[in-house]
Scaffold this motif. Structure first.
Motif, PDB file in Angstrom:
ATOM      1  N   CYS A  52       2.798   4.412  -8.483  1.00  0.00           N
ATOM      2  CA  CYS A  52       2.168   3.110  -8.755  1.00  0.00           C
ATOM      3  C   CYS A  52       3.073   2.240  -9.618  1.00  0.00           C
ATOM      4  N   ALA A  53       3.715   2.841 -10.608  1.00  0.00           N
ATOM      5  CA  ALA A  53       4.647   2.088 -11.448  1.00  0.00           C
ATOM      6  C   ALA A  53       5.810   1.560 -10.615  1.00  0.00           C
ATOM      7  N   ALA A  54       6.281   2.348  -9.659  1.00  0.00           N
ATOM      8  CA  ALA A  54       7.364   1.895  -8.773  1.00  0.00           C
ATOM      9  C   ALA A  54       6.912   0.709  -7.932  1.00  0.00           C
ATOM     10  N   ILE A  55       5.677   0.741  -7.449  1.00  0.00           N
ATOM     11  CA  ILE A  55       5.147  -0.378  -6.657  1.00  0.00           C
ATOM     12  C   ILE A  55       5.104  -1.646  -7.502  1.00  0.00           C
ATOM     13  N   VAL A  56       4.604  -1.546  -8.716  1.00  0.00           N
ATOM     14  CA  VAL A  56       4.510  -2.722  -9.581  1.00  0.00           C
ATOM     15  C   VAL A  56       5.906  -3.259  -9.903  1.00  0.00           C
ATOM     16  N   ALA A  57       6.822  -2.369 -10.252  1.00  0.00           N
ATOM     17  CA  ALA A  57       8.184  -2.799 -10.592  1.00  0.00           C
ATOM     18  C   ALA A  57       8.879  -3.431  -9.386  1.00  0.00           C
ATOM     19  N   GLU A  58       8.767  -2.785  -8.234  1.00  0.00           N
ATOM     20  CA  GLU A  58       9.443  -3.308  -7.042  1.00  0.00           C
ATOM     21  C   GLU A  58       8.798  -4.581  -6.528  1.00  0.00           C
ATOM     22  N   SER A  59       7.498  -4.727  -6.706  1.00  0.00           N
ATOM     23  CA  SER A  59       6.865  -5.978  -6.268  1.00  0.00           C
ATOM     24  C   SER A  59       7.334  -7.139  -7.140  1.00  0.00           C
ATOM     25  N   ALA A  65      13.427 -11.820  -6.032  1.00  0.00           N
ATOM     26  CA  ALA A  65      14.405 -11.891  -4.938  1.00  0.00           C
ATOM     27  C   ALA A  65      13.979 -12.925  -3.898  1.00  0.00           C
ATOM     28  N   MET A  66      12.685 -13.032  -3.657  1.00  0.00           N
ATOM     29  CA  MET A  66      12.197 -14.039  -2.701  1.00  0.00           C
ATOM     30  C   MET A  66      12.486 -15.444  -3.229  1.00  0.00           C
ATOM     31  N   ARG A  67      12.342 -15.631  -4.503  1.00  0.00           N
ATOM     32  CA  ARG A  67      12.654 -16.943  -5.089  1.00  0.00           C
ATOM     33  C   ARG A  67      14.134 -17.265  -4.899  1.00  0.00           C
ATOM     34  N   ARG A  68      14.996 -16.261  -5.133  1.00  0.00           N
ATOM     35  CA  ARG A  68      16.435 -16.482  -4.933  1.00  0.00           C
ATOM     36  C   ARG A  68      16.744 -16.745  -3.461  1.00  0.00           C
ATOM     37  N   VAL A  76      17.251 -10.806   0.644  1.00  0.00           N
ATOM     38  CA  VAL A  76      16.353  -9.894  -0.077  1.00  0.00           C
ATOM     39  C   VAL A  76      16.613  -8.480   0.418  1.00  0.00           C
ATOM     40  N   ASP A  77      16.836  -7.560  -0.508  1.00  0.00           N
ATOM     41  CA  ASP A  77      16.972  -6.144  -0.163  1.00  0.00           C
ATOM     42  C   ASP A  77      15.589  -5.512  -0.249  1.00  0.00           C
ATOM     43  N   TRP A  78      14.980  -5.256   0.901  1.00  0.00           N
ATOM     44  CA  TRP A  78      13.623  -4.709   0.949  1.00  0.00           C
ATOM     45  C   TRP A  78      13.609  -3.181   0.853  1.00  0.00           C
ATOM     46  N   LYS A  79      14.780  -2.561   0.844  1.00  0.00           N
ATOM     47  CA  LYS A  79      14.840  -1.092   0.830  1.00  0.00           C
ATOM     48  C   LYS A  79      14.096  -0.480  -0.360  1.00  0.00           C
ATOM     49  N   PRO A  80      14.311  -0.950  -1.622  1.00  0.00           N
ATOM     50  CA  PRO A  80      13.572  -0.343  -2.743  1.00  0.00           C
ATOM     51  C   PRO A  80      12.047  -0.520  -2.614  1.00  0.00           C
ATOM     52  N   TRP A  81      11.622  -1.670  -2.103  1.00  0.00           N
ATOM     53  CA  TRP A  81      10.187  -1.900  -1.904  1.00  0.00           C
ATOM     54  C   TRP A  81       9.633  -0.915  -0.871  1.00  0.00           C
ATOM     55  N   ASN A  82      10.340  -0.763   0.232  1.00  0.00           N
ATOM     56  CA  ASN A  82       9.884   0.163   1.273  1.00  0.00           C
ATOM     57  C   ASN A  82       9.894   1.609   0.785  1.00  0.00           C
ATOM     58  N   GLN A  83      10.875   1.960  -0.047  1.00  0.00           N
ATOM     59  CA  GLN A  83      10.900   3.309  -0.613  1.00  0.00           C
ATOM     60  C   GLN A  83       9.704   3.532  -1.536  1.00  0.00           C
ATOM     61  N   ALA A  84       9.370   2.516  -2.325  1.00  0.00           N
ATOM     62  CA  ALA A  84       8.209   2.634  -3.216  1.00  0.00           C
ATOM     63  C   ALA A  84       6.927   2.784  -2.398  1.00  0.00           C
ATOM     64  N   ALA A  99      -4.428  -1.127  -1.148  1.00  0.00           N
ATOM     65  CA  ALA A  99      -4.062  -2.258  -2.010  1.00  0.00           C
ATOM     66  C   ALA A  99      -2.567  -2.561  -1.897  1.00  0.00           C
ATOM     67  N   ALA A 100      -1.736  -1.540  -1.773  1.00  0.00           N
ATOM     68  CA  ALA A 100      -0.296  -1.749  -1.600  1.00  0.00           C
ATOM     69  C   ALA A 100      -0.005  -2.358  -0.231  1.00  0.00           C
ATOM     70  N   GLU A 101      -0.735  -1.933   0.789  1.00  0.00           N
ATOM     71  CA  GLU A 101      -0.564  -2.519   2.122  1.00  0.00           C
ATOM     72  C   GLU A 101      -0.920  -4.006   2.108  1.00  0.00           C
ATOM     73  N   LYS A 102      -1.948  -4.367   1.356  1.00  0.00           N
ATOM     74  CA  LYS A 102      -2.331  -5.769   1.226  1.00  0.00           C
ATOM     75  C   LYS A 102      -1.202  -6.551   0.545  1.00  0.00           C
ATOM     76  N   MET A 103      -0.574  -5.936  -0.456  1.00  0.00           N
ATOM     77  CA  MET A 103       0.544  -6.584  -1.138  1.00  0.00           C
ATOM     78  C   MET A 103       1.713  -6.763  -0.165  1.00  0.00           C
ATOM     79  N   ASP A 104       1.988  -5.748   0.640  1.00  0.00           N
ATOM     80  CA  ASP A 104       3.073  -5.824   1.618  1.00  0.00           C
ATOM     81  C   ASP A 104       2.796  -6.942   2.627  1.00  0.00           C
ATOM     82  N   ALA A 105       1.559  -7.037   3.088  1.00  0.00           N
ATOM     83  CA  ALA A 105       1.192  -8.100   4.031  1.00  0.00           C
ATOM     84  C   ALA A 105       1.370  -9.476   3.394  1.00  0.00           C
TER      85      ALA A 105
END
Length: 184
Positions: A52-59, A65-68, A76-84, A99-105
């Motif tokens: 859960c901490a990884a999800i929060v940090a990666e989100s 990254a999306m702003r950049r 955007v490197d989505w690999k760490p997000w997908n790993q989390a 809840a994480a799937e909703k965040m991904d969507a």
């Protein structure tokens, strides 16, 4: 005195001692099983908290990254997000995974929205960030309840965002949402 009397005197002592040893052994085995189960439960909970901490940090990292991406066209490197997400799917409860799937969507929806809008503007970004932070807060509250067993949810993220520049005032000074609405 009869020959068999001495042997029969020892039977209650041997049975009693054997029974006590058996009860002690049974207690040790039961205690070990309970301790093992408790240790396994704690290990699983620790893994869930880490996921859960990884999800929060990666989100949070993905949001920045999306702003950049939008402002500077940085990939955007989505690999760490997908790993989390993958780690979470291995250890979390169904509610935390949902809840994480909703965040991904929301990430996908936000990325498409950014493409549709084209050029970067702070007001549009503010709406996208609000969506991203809302689902992050939902995830945090689900994780707190489901995994950490904290029964009261957060009303807002413990992050104070920087002011969003909306434009300039009559003197040419940049204005922020805080300038327009002192209540926030």
């Amino acid at each position: 005195m009869e020959i068999g009397d001495g042997v029969t005197d020892w039977i209650p002592i041997v049975v009693s001692s054997a029974g006590a040893a058996l009860v002690t052994l049974l207690g040790a085995v039961t205690g070990g099983a309970i301790a093992s189960r408790s240790q396994k439960r704690h290990l699983i909970r620790d893994k869930q908290v880490d996921a859960c901490a990884a999800i929060v940090a990666e989100s949070t990292r993905a949001e920045l990254a999306m702003r950049r991406l939008w402002r500077r066209d940085e990939k955007v490197d989505w690999k760490p997000w997908n790993q989390a997400l993958a780690l979470l799917s291995l250890v979390a409860t169904p509610a935390a995974i949902a809840a994480a799937e909703k965040m991904d969507a929301t990430f996908w929806h936000s990325t498409l929205r950014m493409e549709e809008l084209g050029t970067f503007d702070e007001a549009s970004w503010s709406g996208i960030v609000q969506d991203l932070r809302s689902v992050r807060l939902d995830f945090i509250n689900v994780a707190r309840e489901e995994i950490v067993e904290v029964r009261h949810g957060l009303k807002r993220l413990p992050i104070i965002p920087p002011p969003v520049r909306l434009g300039t005032n009559q003197t040419g000074t940049p204005t922020t949402r805080a300038d327009a609405d002192p209540q926030g």
